[in-house]
Design a protein around this motif. Sequence first.
Motif, PDB file in Angstrom:
ATOM      1  N   TYR A   1       0.868  -1.180   0.000  1.00  0.00           N
ATOM      2  CA  TYR A   1       0.000   0.000   0.000  1.00  0.00           C
ATOM      3  C   TYR A   1       0.904   1.229   0.000  1.00  0.00           C
ATOM      4  N   VAL A   2       0.833   2.008  -1.071  1.00  0.00           N
ATOM      5  CA  VAL A   2       1.645   3.224  -1.211  1.00  0.00           C
ATOM      6  C   VAL A   2       0.702   4.417  -1.062  1.00  0.00           C
ATOM      7  N   VAL A   3       0.922   5.222  -0.024  1.00  0.00           N
ATOM      8  CA  VAL A   3       0.069   6.379   0.260  1.00  0.00           C
ATOM      9  C   VAL A   3       0.795   7.640  -0.180  1.00  0.00           C
ATOM     10  N   PHE A   4       0.165   8.396  -1.083  1.00  0.00           N
ATOM     11  CA  PHE A   4       0.717   9.662  -1.562  1.00  0.00           C
ATOM     12  C   PHE A   4       0.123  10.816  -0.757  1.00  0.00           C
ATOM     13  N   LYS A   5       0.818  11.931  -0.805  1.00  0.00           N
ATOM     14  CA  LYS A   5       0.325  13.122  -0.104  1.00  0.00           C
ATOM     15  C   LYS A   5      -0.841  13.755  -0.850  1.00  0.00           C
ATOM     16  N   LYS A   6      -0.857  13.619  -2.182  1.00  0.00           N
ATOM     17  CA  LYS A   6      -1.924  14.196  -2.999  1.00  0.00           C
ATOM     18  C   LYS A   6      -2.524  13.105  -3.880  1.00  0.00           C
ATOM     19  N   PRO A   7      -3.811  13.223  -4.243  1.00  0.00           N
ATOM     20  CA  PRO A   7      -4.439  12.212  -5.115  1.00  0.00           C
ATOM     21  C   PRO A   7      -3.811  12.120  -6.500  1.00  0.00           C
ATOM     22  N   SER A   8      -3.151  13.169  -6.945  1.00  0.00           N
ATOM     23  CA  SER A   8      -2.546  13.128  -8.281  1.00  0.00           C
ATOM     24  C   SER A   8      -1.424  12.102  -8.375  1.00  0.00           C
ATOM     25  N   GLY A   9      -0.837  11.709  -7.230  1.00  0.00           N
ATOM     26  CA  GLY A   9       0.235  10.723  -7.260  1.00  0.00           C
ATOM     27  C   GLY A   9      -0.236   9.361  -7.728  1.00  0.00           C
ATOM     28  N   VAL A  10      -1.486   8.991  -7.424  1.00  0.00           N
ATOM     29  CA  VAL A  10      -2.005   7.690  -7.847  1.00  0.00           C
ATOM     30  C   VAL A  10      -2.143   7.642  -9.364  1.00  0.00           C
ATOM     31  N   GLN A  11      -2.678   8.711  -9.960  1.00  0.00           N
ATOM     32  CA  GLN A  11      -2.836   8.748 -11.409  1.00  0.00           C
ATOM     33  C   GLN A  11      -1.479   8.786 -12.108  1.00  0.00           C
ATOM     34  N   ALA A  12      -0.518   9.497 -11.529  1.00  0.00           N
ATOM     35  CA  ALA A  12       0.825   9.535 -12.119  1.00  0.00           C
ATOM     36  C   ALA A  12       1.494   8.174 -12.048  1.00  0.00           C
ATOM     37  N   ALA A  13       1.227   7.403 -10.987  1.00  0.00           N
ATOM     38  CA  ALA A  13       1.805   6.063 -10.866  1.00  0.00           C
ATOM     39  C   ALA A  13       1.230   5.132 -11.924  1.00  0.00           C
ATOM     40  N   LYS A  14      -0.050   5.261 -12.212  1.00  0.00           N
ATOM     41  CA  LYS A  14      -0.646   4.442 -13.266  1.00  0.00           C
ATOM     42  C   LYS A  14      -0.057   4.779 -14.633  1.00  0.00           C
ATOM     43  N   ALA A  15       0.304   6.029 -14.845  1.00  0.00           N
ATOM     44  CA  ALA A  15       0.864   6.448 -16.131  1.00  0.00           C
ATOM     45  C   ALA A  15       2.272   5.912 -16.362  1.00  0.00           C
ATOM     46  N   LEU A  16       2.910   5.350 -15.341  1.00  0.00           N
ATOM     47  CA  LEU A  16       4.249   4.788 -15.517  1.00  0.00           C
ATOM     48  C   LEU A  16       4.249   3.568 -16.423  1.00  0.00           C
ATOM     49  N   SER A  17       3.064   2.989 -16.680  1.00  0.00           N
ATOM     50  CA  SER A  17       3.003   1.808 -17.543  1.00  0.00           C
ATOM     51  C   SER A  17       3.422   2.132 -18.975  1.00  0.00           C
ATOM     52  N   GLN A  18       3.388   3.399 -19.372  1.00  0.00           N
ATOM     53  CA  GLN A  18       3.764   3.781 -20.731  1.00  0.00           C
ATOM     54  C   GLN A  18       5.263   3.995 -20.873  1.00  0.00           C
ATOM     55  N   GLU A  19       5.993   3.986 -19.762  1.00  0.00           N
ATOM     56  CA  GLU A  19       7.428   4.251 -19.806  1.00  0.00           C
ATOM     57  C   GLU A  19       8.208   2.940 -19.833  1.00  0.00           C
ATOM     58  N   SER A  20       9.534   3.066 -19.945  1.00  0.00           N
ATOM     59  CA  SER A  20      10.407   1.891 -19.957  1.00  0.00           C
ATOM     60  C   SER A  20      10.422   1.243 -18.583  1.00  0.00           C
ATOM     61  N   PRO A  21      10.872  -0.022 -18.493  1.00  0.00           N
ATOM     62  CA  PRO A  21      10.873  -0.705 -17.190  1.00  0.00           C
ATOM     63  C   PRO A  21      11.661   0.061 -16.136  1.00  0.00           C
ATOM     64  N   LEU A  22      11.118   0.117 -14.938  1.00  0.00           N
ATOM     65  CA  LEU A  22      11.778   0.795 -13.824  1.00  0.00           C
ATOM     66  C   LEU A  22      12.801  -0.134 -13.199  1.00  0.00           C
ATOM     67  N   LEU A  23      13.883   0.421 -12.683  1.00  0.00           N
ATOM     68  CA  LEU A  23      14.959  -0.358 -12.071  1.00  0.00           C
ATOM     69  C   LEU A  23      14.814  -0.319 -10.550  1.00  0.00           C
ATOM     70  N   ILE A  24      14.804  -1.496  -9.947  1.00  0.00           N
ATOM     71  CA  ILE A  24      14.698  -1.576  -8.489  1.00  0.00           C
ATOM     72  C   ILE A  24      16.057  -1.361  -7.838  1.00  0.00           C
ATOM     73  N   SER A  25      17.108  -1.955  -8.406  1.00  0.00           N
ATOM     74  CA  SER A  25      18.461  -1.822  -7.868  1.00  0.00           C
ATOM     75  C   SER A  25      19.292  -1.002  -8.839  1.00  0.00           C
ATOM     76  N   THR A  26      19.814   0.125  -8.355  1.00  0.00           N
ATOM     77  CA  THR A  26      20.660   0.995  -9.172  1.00  0.00           C
ATOM     78  C   THR A  26      22.013   1.168  -8.489  1.00  0.00           C
ATOM     79  N   GLU A  27      22.907   1.849  -9.174  1.00  0.00           N
ATOM     80  CA  GLU A  27      24.232   2.074  -8.587  1.00  0.00           C
ATOM     81  C   GLU A  27      24.148   2.981  -7.360  1.00  0.00           C
ATOM     82  N   SER A  28      23.274   3.966  -7.414  1.00  0.00           N
ATOM     83  CA  SER A  28      23.140   4.874  -6.274  1.00  0.00           C
ATOM     84  C   SER A  28      22.328   4.252  -5.134  1.00  0.00           C
ATOM     85  N   HIS A  29      21.404   3.362  -5.460  1.00  0.00           N
ATOM     86  CA  HIS A  29      20.573   2.696  -4.445  1.00  0.00           C
ATOM     87  C   HIS A  29      20.564   1.188  -4.717  1.00  0.00           C
ATOM     88  N   PRO A  30      21.669   0.500  -4.412  1.00  0.00           N
ATOM     89  CA  PRO A  30      21.720  -0.953  -4.689  1.00  0.00           C
ATOM     90  C   PRO A  30      20.904  -1.740  -3.670  1.00  0.00           C
TER      91      PRO A  30
END
Length: 282
Positions: free
Chosen positions: A120-149
């Motif tokens: 359950y991810v709780v945003f401060k504003k309702p617009s965060g939920v709609q923006a999260a759904k829009a991530l499906s149109q972008e490239s795959p997100l990385l869980i482990s990165t060099e800055s945050h392994p």
Amino acid sequence: AASRRAKMAAPKERVVGAAPPGYTALAVKFGERQRSPHYLLVKEHQVREGAGTAHPSGRTLFVLNVPPYCSLGSLSRLFAPCGHVQSVEIREKPEPGEKKEKRTSKFFSRQTARGFRVAYVVFKKPSGVQAAKALSQESPLLISTESHPVKTGISKWIASYAASVVDPEELKAEVDAYMQDYDKKIAEEEAKAAKEDGVPDEEGWVKVTRKGRKPGLPRTEAANLRVLEKEKQKRARKELLNFYAWQHRETKREHIAQLRRKFEEDKQRIALMRAQRKFRPY
């Protein structure tokens, strides 16, 4: 007709990343070297109006198919571009009846869920939920990165062991806070009971409770150990005394024979006393 039958017999192609109705599929990868993406299923979390919950409707994103290596920090970082993330909670499975948020212990509530989980991810504003759904149109997100392994293997085991070591000061502070809350609750209950003592209810009944002069004190651990030790010794003596059935029978026979001997001795003593009481003038 033959071509129609061939089309019907042909297996349907599986659409990769297709989401069930109501959900949106988000492609994620553990790292850059991973070829095949993993899909998170997200939708807006909705609850009944007036229900006490820590996940408010309209600002909460419900996430399914969360992999085991995805932590709270990883989810917070993934959805941070969508808006300010207020809180993230990972559970083993969704609960139908959500209750108000309870105070959890850092030391006594360590139940790590295994396998794929929900979040359950709780945003401060309702617009965060709609923006999260829009991530499906972008490239795959990385869980482990060099800055945050994300730690795996031996480094993960070492970190888990280090986190399992209890800090005595923090533990003492938590126990003291719990005992203060408990004492406060008991004092409130006693004050409420004293206020309602002798006051009749709506139907005119008065609740009567038994109060002794010296209320029984709860047994301490040492007292319980002494009672258990006495019971253990008593059972041991009884078992050693009559370990076998024939020993029990022999004990009864000896007891009966002893009673018979004593009875004969008493008869002889009574006869002697009667003979001594005869009148002898010379």
